[in-house]
Motif scaffolding. Structure first.
Motif, PDB file in Angstrom:
ATOM      1  N   THR A  25       0.824  -1.203   0.000  1.00  0.00           N
ATOM      2  CA  THR A  25       0.000   0.000   0.000  1.00  0.00           C
ATOM      3  C   THR A  25       0.853   1.246   0.000  1.00  0.00           C
ATOM      4  O   THR A  25       0.610   2.196  -0.744  1.00  0.00           O
ATOM      5  N   MET A  26       1.916   1.250   0.837  1.00  0.00           N
ATOM      6  CA  MET A  26       2.803   2.411   0.903  1.00  0.00           C
ATOM      7  C   MET A  26       3.507   2.612  -0.416  1.00  0.00           C
ATOM      8  O   MET A  26       3.662   3.733  -0.898  1.00  0.00           O
ATOM      9  N   SER A  27       3.931   1.519  -1.055  1.00  0.00           N
ATOM     10  CA  SER A  27       4.613   1.622  -2.352  1.00  0.00           C
ATOM     11  C   SER A  27       3.693   2.177  -3.406  1.00  0.00           C
ATOM     12  O   SER A  27       4.073   3.010  -4.223  1.00  0.00           O
ATOM     13  N   SER A  28       2.421   1.730  -3.387  1.00  0.00           N
ATOM     14  CA  SER A  28       1.449   2.207  -4.369  1.00  0.00           C
ATOM     15  C   SER A  28       1.208   3.696  -4.221  1.00  0.00           C
ATOM     16  O   SER A  28       1.136   4.427  -5.190  1.00  0.00           O
ATOM     17  N   CYS A  29       1.105   4.170  -2.955  1.00  0.00           N
ATOM     18  CA  CYS A  29       0.868   5.586  -2.730  1.00  0.00           C
ATOM     19  C   CYS A  29       2.053   6.411  -3.187  1.00  0.00           C
ATOM     20  O   CYS A  29       1.896   7.505  -3.705  1.00  0.00           O
ATOM     21  N   GLU A  30       3.259   5.912  -3.006  1.00  0.00           N
ATOM     22  CA  GLU A  30       4.460   6.635  -3.392  1.00  0.00           C
ATOM     23  C   GLU A  30       4.467   6.941  -4.874  1.00  0.00           C
ATOM     24  O   GLU A  30       4.975   7.968  -5.304  1.00  0.00           O
ATOM     25  N   LYS A  31       3.896   6.047  -5.703  1.00  0.00           N
ATOM     26  CA  LYS A  31       3.923   6.238  -7.147  1.00  0.00           C
ATOM     27  C   LYS A  31       2.967   7.324  -7.599  1.00  0.00           C
ATOM     28  O   LYS A  31       3.069   7.799  -8.711  1.00  0.00           O
ATOM     29  N   MET A  32       2.054   7.730  -6.734  1.00  0.00           N
ATOM     30  CA  MET A  32       1.024   8.651  -7.160  1.00  0.00           C
ATOM     31  C   MET A  32       1.434  10.105  -7.008  1.00  0.00           C
ATOM     32  O   MET A  32       1.393  10.871  -7.939  1.00  0.00           O
ATOM     33  N   GLY A  67       7.539   5.246 -16.121  1.00  0.00           N
ATOM     34  CA  GLY A  67       6.986   6.513 -15.664  1.00  0.00           C
ATOM     35  C   GLY A  67       6.786   6.614 -14.179  1.00  0.00           C
ATOM     36  O   GLY A  67       6.257   7.622 -13.689  1.00  0.00           O
ATOM     37  N   VAL A  68       7.236   5.625 -13.409  1.00  0.00           N
ATOM     38  CA  VAL A  68       7.087   5.630 -11.958  1.00  0.00           C
ATOM     39  C   VAL A  68       8.347   6.229 -11.327  1.00  0.00           C
ATOM     40  O   VAL A  68       9.466   5.845 -11.670  1.00  0.00           O
ATOM     41  N   ARG A  69       8.167   7.175 -10.410  1.00  0.00           N
ATOM     42  CA  ARG A  69       9.302   7.797  -9.745  1.00  0.00           C
ATOM     43  C   ARG A  69      10.049   6.774  -8.901  1.00  0.00           C
ATOM     44  O   ARG A  69       9.450   6.025  -8.129  1.00  0.00           O
ATOM     45  N   VAL A  70      11.375   6.748  -9.048  1.00  0.00           N
ATOM     46  CA  VAL A  70      12.199   5.817  -8.271  1.00  0.00           C
ATOM     47  C   VAL A  70      13.026   6.539  -7.219  1.00  0.00           C
ATOM     48  O   VAL A  70      13.447   5.925  -6.238  1.00  0.00           O
ATOM     49  N   SER A  71      13.292   7.829  -7.392  1.00  0.00           N
ATOM     50  CA  SER A  71      14.048   8.586  -6.403  1.00  0.00           C
ATOM     51  C   SER A  71      13.910  10.071  -6.699  1.00  0.00           C
ATOM     52  O   SER A  71      13.604  10.467  -7.829  1.00  0.00           O
ATOM     53  N   ARG A 101      14.833  27.175  -5.222  1.00  0.00           N
ATOM     54  CA  ARG A 101      14.514  25.762  -5.021  1.00  0.00           C
ATOM     55  C   ARG A 101      14.863  24.970  -6.275  1.00  0.00           C
ATOM     56  O   ARG A 101      14.645  25.440  -7.396  1.00  0.00           O
ATOM     57  N   LEU A 102      15.379  23.768  -6.071  1.00  0.00           N
ATOM     58  CA  LEU A 102      15.651  22.828  -7.155  1.00  0.00           C
ATOM     59  C   LEU A 102      15.037  21.484  -6.813  1.00  0.00           C
ATOM     60  O   LEU A 102      15.162  21.006  -5.677  1.00  0.00           O
ATOM     61  N   CYS A 103      14.370  20.877  -7.777  1.00  0.00           N
ATOM     62  CA  CYS A 103      13.736  19.577  -7.589  1.00  0.00           C
ATOM     63  C   CYS A 103      14.294  18.613  -8.627  1.00  0.00           C
ATOM     64  O   CYS A 103      14.129  18.846  -9.832  1.00  0.00           O
ATOM     65  N   PHE A 104      14.962  17.551  -8.168  1.00  0.00           N
ATOM     66  CA  PHE A 104      15.491  16.511  -9.041  1.00  0.00           C
ATOM     67  C   PHE A 104      14.618  15.269  -8.875  1.00  0.00           C
ATOM     68  O   PHE A 104      14.543  14.715  -7.769  1.00  0.00           O
ATOM     69  N   HIS A 105      13.972  14.813  -9.946  1.00  0.00           N
ATOM     70  CA  HIS A 105      13.098  13.650  -9.874  1.00  0.00           C
ATOM     71  C   HIS A 105      13.489  12.653 -10.951  1.00  0.00           C
ATOM     72  O   HIS A 105      13.605  13.010 -12.126  1.00  0.00           O
ATOM     73  N   ILE A 106      13.683  11.409 -10.542  1.00  0.00           N
ATOM     74  CA  ILE A 106      14.133  10.363 -11.454  1.00  0.00           C
ATOM     75  C   ILE A 106      13.047   9.301 -11.566  1.00  0.00           C
ATOM     76  O   ILE A 106      12.494   8.837 -10.565  1.00  0.00           O
ATOM     77  N   TYR A 107      12.750   8.906 -12.823  1.00  0.00           N
ATOM     78  CA  TYR A 107      11.695   7.948 -13.123  1.00  0.00           C
ATOM     79  C   TYR A 107      12.259   6.779 -13.917  1.00  0.00           C
ATOM     80  O   TYR A 107      13.224   6.924 -14.666  1.00  0.00           O
ATOM     81  N   PRO A 119       6.821  21.889  -6.206  1.00  0.00           N
ATOM     82  CA  PRO A 119       5.729  21.450  -7.076  1.00  0.00           C
ATOM     83  C   PRO A 119       5.208  20.081  -6.666  1.00  0.00           C
ATOM     84  O   PRO A 119       5.895  19.314  -5.979  1.00  0.00           O
ATOM     85  N   SER A 120       4.013  19.763  -7.101  1.00  0.00           N
ATOM     86  CA  SER A 120       3.508  18.397  -6.980  1.00  0.00           C
ATOM     87  C   SER A 120       3.817  17.676  -8.280  1.00  0.00           C
ATOM     88  O   SER A 120       3.718  18.256  -9.366  1.00  0.00           O
ATOM     89  N   PHE A 121       4.223  16.418  -8.162  1.00  0.00           N
ATOM     90  CA  PHE A 121       4.574  15.604  -9.324  1.00  0.00           C
ATOM     91  C   PHE A 121       3.619  14.414  -9.366  1.00  0.00           C
ATOM     92  O   PHE A 121       3.660  13.544  -8.505  1.00  0.00           O
ATOM     93  N   SER A 122       2.741  14.392 -10.378  1.00  0.00           N
ATOM     94  CA  SER A 122       1.832  13.271 -10.578  1.00  0.00           C
ATOM     95  C   SER A 122       2.350  12.465 -11.758  1.00  0.00           C
ATOM     96  O   SER A 122       1.931  12.662 -12.900  1.00  0.00           O
ATOM     97  N   ALA A 123       3.314  11.612 -11.494  1.00  0.00           N
ATOM     98  CA  ALA A 123       4.094  10.931 -12.521  1.00  0.00           C
ATOM     99  C   ALA A 123       4.865  11.986 -13.309  1.00  0.00           C
ATOM    100  O   ALA A 123       4.653  13.184 -13.147  1.00  0.00           O
ATOM    101  N   ASN A 124       5.787  11.548 -14.170  1.00  0.00           N
ATOM    102  CA  ASN A 124       6.699  12.514 -14.783  1.00  0.00           C
ATOM    103  C   ASN A 124       6.035  13.441 -15.789  1.00  0.00           C
ATOM    104  O   ASN A 124       6.588  14.473 -16.152  1.00  0.00           O
ATOM    105  N   GLU A 125       4.842  13.102 -16.259  1.00  0.00           N
ATOM    106  CA  GLU A 125       4.243  13.934 -17.295  1.00  0.00           C
ATOM    107  C   GLU A 125       3.397  15.079 -16.744  1.00  0.00           C
ATOM    108  O   GLU A 125       2.890  15.882 -17.512  1.00  0.00           O
ATOM    109  N   LYS A 126       3.238  15.221 -15.429  1.00  0.00           N
ATOM    110  CA  LYS A 126       2.402  16.288 -14.875  1.00  0.00           C
ATOM    111  C   LYS A 126       3.097  16.907 -13.669  1.00  0.00           C
ATOM    112  O   LYS A 126       3.326  16.241 -12.660  1.00  0.00           O
TER     113      LYS A 126
END
Length: 295
Positions: free
Chosen positions: A18-25, A77-81, A67-73, A117-124
């Motif tokens: 459940t925690m893993s699923s929420c993290e992807k959102m 398309g699922v964020r990994v870090s 501010r700088l935000c580094f997001h890796i997918y 920002p909020s990140f809803s997968a890498n495309e949003k």
């Protein structure tokens, strides 16, 4: 006893899933990955494309954004870090990750908003707040193999600045201006850097009689984006009572990433305006060519 142990194991597995699923959102404001100095992937912001210097030091980076935000997918398309940094962080502008071998997509956002920002997968990606500021972005894909990876990143400005300069008299007591349009303000596609919404937006500016211009940022949805803008002026009394003063409709205003659109004309005459559009070269900023709109 054995059945009780099995029950506890299954419950723990369910909780982890459940925690893993929420993290992807979504991404919460407070969450952050480990920002160690060591790792097999090092990301370093070295340049902002539309400025006149290479941002090779922490102070240079901090002069452009706070501010700088580094997001890796992953490829799915699922964020990994991810790592979110603030200007006061000692390693501002450099991020280190430990990643397994594979193919990854990186999205970086540089901004000066009050929250990340909020990140809803890498495309949003959505930057919240009443008014958007200067915003920079890049998207890179890379491979992790046996050798360490070090990337030097160039961030692009993805906003347009709209500047309104009146040529007529400012209404007496005017202390607030609202701009309304349909388009994108702080939401964009993380893979392209273009605005991702086409909804009603409102930008509110507190002004005074000494102001000779009114301006705000937005994120265009394309390089040929056109906005229909309503400009409304108000007098707000100290007790909160609102007095409507003027309204102005300005149609088909061109906006483009990394360009300043200058709207110059009679802003307070209450009419709808047609205009001619011509291009002039900007010599006072590091932005691209200005877009001048006269009416």
């Amino acid at each position: 006893m054995r059945s009780r142990m099995l029950y506890n194991v299954f419950a723990l597995m369910f909780l982890m899933t459940t925690m893993s699923s929420c993290e992807k959102m979504t991404l919460s404001e407070s969450a952050q990955s480990e920002n160690a100095e060591t790792g097999n992937v090092v990301l370093r912001v070295t340049q902002f494309e539309q400025t006149s210097f290479d941002a090779q030091t922490r102070s240079d980076v901090g002069s452009v954004c706070t501010r700088l935000c580094f997001h890796i997918y992953g490829e799915d398309g699922v964020r990994v870090s991810y790592i979110n940094q603030k200007q006061e962080d000692s390693n501002f502008g450099t991020a280190s990750f430990s990643l397994a071998e594979g193919h990854y997509i990186l999205v970086v956002v540089g901004h000066s908003a009050s929250s990340n920002p909020s990140f809803s997968a890498n495309e949003k990606v959505s930057i919240s707040g009443s008014n958007l500021g200067d915003t920079f972005w890049c998207c890179e894909d890379f491979e992790v193999r046996e050798d360490d990876v070090e990337l030097s990143l160039k961030l692009k400005r993805i906003v347009s600045l709209l500047r309104f300069i009146p040529t007529d008299d400012i209404p007496a007591n005017m202390n607030q201006v609202k701009f309304s349009y349909k388009g994108s303000k702080g939401s964009f596609n993380g893979l392209t850097g273009y605005g991702s919404t086409n909804t009603s937006q409102t930008v509110t500016l507190d002004v005074d009689s000494d102001d000779d211009r009114y301006e705000f940022y937005m994120i265009p949805s394309s390089d040929n984006d056109l906005l229909d803008i309503k400009m409304s002026t108000y007098y707000i009394e100290s007790d909160g009572r609102i007095h409507n003063l003027t309204e102005k409709q300005i149609s088909q205003v061109p906006v483009k990433r990394n360009c300043i659109t200058i709207c110059r004309g009679s802003l307070f005459d209450g009419t709808s305006s047609s205009h001619s559009v011509f291009i002039t070269i900007s010599v006072e900023t590091e932005w691209d060519d200005n877009i001048d709109v006269t009416f």
